[in-house]
Design a protein around this motif. Structure first.
Motif, mmCIF file in Angstrom:
data_model
loop_
_atom_site.group_PDB
_atom_site.id
_atom_site.type_symbol
_atom_site.label_atom_id
_atom_site.label_comp_id
_atom_site.label_asym_id
_atom_site.label_seq_id
_atom_site.Cartn_x
_atom_site.Cartn_y
_atom_site.Cartn_z
ATOM 1 N N SER A 99 0.838 -1.754 -0.223
ATOM 2 C CA SER A 99 0.266 -0.005 -0.049
ATOM 3 C C SER A 99 0.611 1.381 -0.087
ATOM 4 C CB SER A 99 -0.418 -0.046 1.860
ATOM 5 O OG SER A 99 -2.041 -1.036 1.230
ATOM 6 N N ILE A 100 0.475 2.485 -0.682
ATOM 7 C CA ILE A 100 0.904 3.075 -0.935
ATOM 8 C C ILE A 100 0.741 4.575 0.189
ATOM 9 C CG2 ILE A 100 1.721 5.558 -2.643
ATOM 10 C CD1 ILE A 100 0.909 3.466 -4.765
ATOM 11 N N HIS A 101 -0.746 4.972 0.720
ATOM 12 C CA HIS A 101 -1.131 5.404 1.571
ATOM 13 C C HIS A 101 -2.248 4.890 2.065
ATOM 14 C CE1 HIS A 101 0.247 9.058 -0.605
ATOM 15 N NE2 HIS A 101 -1.124 8.591 -1.927
ATOM 16 N N VAL A 102 -2.187 4.828 4.113
ATOM 17 C CA VAL A 102 -3.294 4.605 3.905
ATOM 18 C C VAL A 102 -4.433 4.030 3.893
ATOM 19 C CG1 VAL A 102 -4.710 4.458 6.055
ATOM 20 C CG2 VAL A 102 -2.372 4.552 6.723
ATOM 21 N N SER A 103 -5.735 3.389 3.377
ATOM 22 C CA SER A 103 -6.755 3.042 2.673
ATOM 23 C C SER A 103 -8.142 2.886 3.823
ATOM 24 C CB SER A 103 -6.830 1.184 2.438
ATOM 25 O OG SER A 103 -7.960 1.449 1.574
ATOM 26 N N ILE A 104 -8.101 4.306 4.508
ATOM 27 C CA ILE A 104 -9.580 5.134 5.048
ATOM 28 C C ILE A 104 -10.586 3.962 4.880
ATOM 29 C CG2 ILE A 104 -10.844 6.090 6.119
ATOM 30 C CD1 ILE A 104 -8.056 8.102 5.728
ATOM 31 N N GLY A 105 -11.347 4.063 3.275
ATOM 32 C CA GLY A 105 -12.047 2.898 2.892
ATOM 33 C C GLY A 105 -12.201 1.236 2.719
ATOM 34 N N SER A 106 -10.831 0.897 2.783
ATOM 35 C CA SER A 106 -10.473 -0.205 3.172
ATOM 36 C C SER A 106 -10.682 -0.682 4.253
ATOM 37 C CB SER A 106 -9.061 -1.079 2.816
ATOM 38 O OG SER A 106 -9.349 -1.168 1.375
ATOM 39 N N MET A 107 -10.609 0.139 5.978
ATOM 40 C CA MET A 107 -10.381 0.121 6.784
ATOM 41 C C MET A 107 -11.721 0.400 7.036
ATOM 42 S SD MET A 107 -7.577 -0.406 7.982
ATOM 43 C CE MET A 107 -6.952 -0.960 6.547
ATOM 44 N N MET A 108 -13.020 0.783 6.739
ATOM 45 C CA MET A 108 -14.053 0.789 7.044
ATOM 46 C C MET A 108 -15.225 -0.423 6.263
ATOM 47 S SD MET A 108 -15.174 4.256 7.862
ATOM 48 C CE MET A 108 -17.319 3.631 7.538
ATOM 49 N N ARG A 127 5.117 -4.897 8.636
ATOM 50 C CA ARG A 127 5.463 -3.227 8.932
ATOM 51 C C ARG A 127 4.705 -2.632 7.378
ATOM 52 N NH1 ARG A 127 10.548 -5.679 9.869
ATOM 53 N NH2 ARG A 127 11.368 -5.467 12.143
ATOM 54 N N ASN A 128 3.776 -3.105 7.528
ATOM 55 C CA ASN A 128 2.992 -2.242 5.879
ATOM 56 C C ASN A 128 2.036 -1.281 6.915
ATOM 57 O OD1 ASN A 128 -0.490 -2.056 5.095
ATOM 58 N ND2 ASN A 128 0.959 -3.323 3.468
ATOM 59 N N ILE A 129 2.479 -0.547 6.114
ATOM 60 C CA ILE A 129 1.413 0.995 6.963
ATOM 61 C C ILE A 129 -0.110 0.506 7.632
ATOM 62 C CG2 ILE A 129 0.192 1.520 4.250
ATOM 63 C CD1 ILE A 129 1.334 4.553 4.908
ATOM 64 N N HIS A 130 -0.471 -0.509 7.206
ATOM 65 C CA HIS A 130 -1.667 -0.345 7.407
ATOM 66 C C HIS A 130 -1.686 -1.230 9.183
ATOM 67 C CE1 HIS A 130 -3.246 -0.144 3.922
ATOM 68 N NE2 HIS A 130 -4.026 0.522 4.400
ATOM 69 N N GLU A 131 -0.028 -1.676 9.100
ATOM 70 C CA GLU A 131 0.248 -2.517 10.552
ATOM 71 C C GLU A 131 -0.175 -1.966 12.091
ATOM 72 O OE1 GLU A 131 1.740 -6.254 11.848
ATOM 73 O OE2 GLU A 131 2.370 -5.507 10.092
ATOM 74 N N HIS A 132 -1.390 -2.159 12.200
ATOM 75 C CA HIS A 132 -2.324 -1.645 13.517
ATOM 76 C C HIS A 132 -3.259 -2.492 14.526
ATOM 77 C CE1 HIS A 132 -5.264 1.174 15.813
ATOM 78 N NE2 HIS A 132 -4.145 1.542 15.765
ATOM 79 N N VAL A 135 -6.455 -3.759 13.058
ATOM 80 C CA VAL A 135 -6.352 -4.352 11.775
ATOM 81 C C VAL A 135 -6.537 -6.041 11.887
ATOM 82 C CG1 VAL A 135 -5.677 -4.591 9.186
ATOM 83 C CG2 VAL A 135 -5.720 -1.722 10.330
ATOM 84 N N ILE A 136 -5.608 -5.761 12.513
ATOM 85 C CA ILE A 136 -4.927 -7.065 12.329
ATOM 86 C C ILE A 136 -6.105 -7.740 13.484
ATOM 87 C CG2 ILE A 136 -2.929 -8.880 14.139
ATOM 88 C CD1 ILE A 136 -0.540 -6.383 13.770
ATOM 89 N N GLU A 137 -6.554 -7.434 14.457
ATOM 90 C CA GLU A 137 -7.378 -8.055 15.426
ATOM 91 C C GLU A 137 -9.014 -8.266 14.230
ATOM 92 O OE1 GLU A 137 -7.314 -10.163 18.082
ATOM 93 O OE2 GLU A 137 -4.710 -9.280 17.870
ATOM 94 N N CYS A 138 -8.916 -7.580 13.286
ATOM 95 C CA CYS A 138 -10.114 -7.371 13.086
ATOM 96 C C CYS A 138 -10.455 -8.581 11.839
ATOM 97 C CB CYS A 138 -10.556 -6.056 11.357
ATOM 98 S SG CYS A 138 -11.777 -5.741 11.612
ATOM 99 N N ALA A 139 -8.729 -9.482 10.993
ATOM 100 C CA ALA A 139 -8.600 -10.207 10.361
ATOM 101 C C ALA A 139 -8.970 -11.892 11.050
ATOM 102 C CB ALA A 139 -7.153 -10.293 9.963
#
Length: 162
Positions: A99-108, A127-132, A135-139
């Motif tokens: 990912s280049i930018h954090v994807s707010i749409g994907s997070m929604m 170490r992806n930009i979405h590493e949080h 996000v991890i617990e959502c999967a």
């Protein structure tokens, strides 16, 4: 349930393709969603894509996160259509790899999917930009290799072990 009914049930699965769009070129986005839609359709999935209805929008070289004015691509239309498709899908396949930018749409989409108890597959490298934590617990499952994720999705539709 007999074996035939179980096979028919597996063949009726649907999948929603979530993932980073903003900041990517039109070609990158088009190629990704076209290729993954075809691949999952060929497996037997009904595929839902956030690119639905956006085929003729491009006036710029990259995708922006908001501001479109065509009826099928207003902020309101995109938000509601994507939410509706997440609700219809059995599986959410969220590819956040490179990912280049954090994807707010994907997070929604992940939040909606979690709340709706969808089966969530996330693909992203370490170490992806979405590493949080959220996000991890959502999967339900996180893959760091796209081919492993695809094999898993294929195993779901065919009901086989990988």
């Amino acid at each position: 349930m007999n074996e035939m009914n179980e096979l028919e049930l597996l063949k009726s699965l649907s999948i929603y393709l979530a993932g980073s769009i903003s900041g990517k070129t039109v070609e990158e986005v088009r190629d990704y969603f076209t290729n993954f839609t075809k691949m999952f359709s060929d497996m037997g999935y009904q595929v839902y894509s956030p690119m639905t209805g956006k085929g003729n929008l491009r006036v710029s070289k990259t995708y922006d996160p908001l501001g479109y004015t065509l009826p099928v691509a207003t902020d309101h239309a995109i938000f509601n259509r994507d939410r509706w498709m997440v609700g219809k899908a059995d599986i959410i396949f969220c590819n956040l790899f490179n990912s280049i930018h954090v994807s707010i749409g994907s997070m929604m989409e992940l939040a909606w999917a979690r709340e709706l108890r969808k089966h969530i597959i996330i693909v992203m490298e370490e170490r992806n930009i979405h590493e949080h934590a959220f996000v991890i617990e959502c999967a339900d499952i996180r893959f760091t290799d796209i081919d492993d994720a695809i094999s898993y999705v294929e195993s779901l539709i065919y009901g086989v072990q990988i």
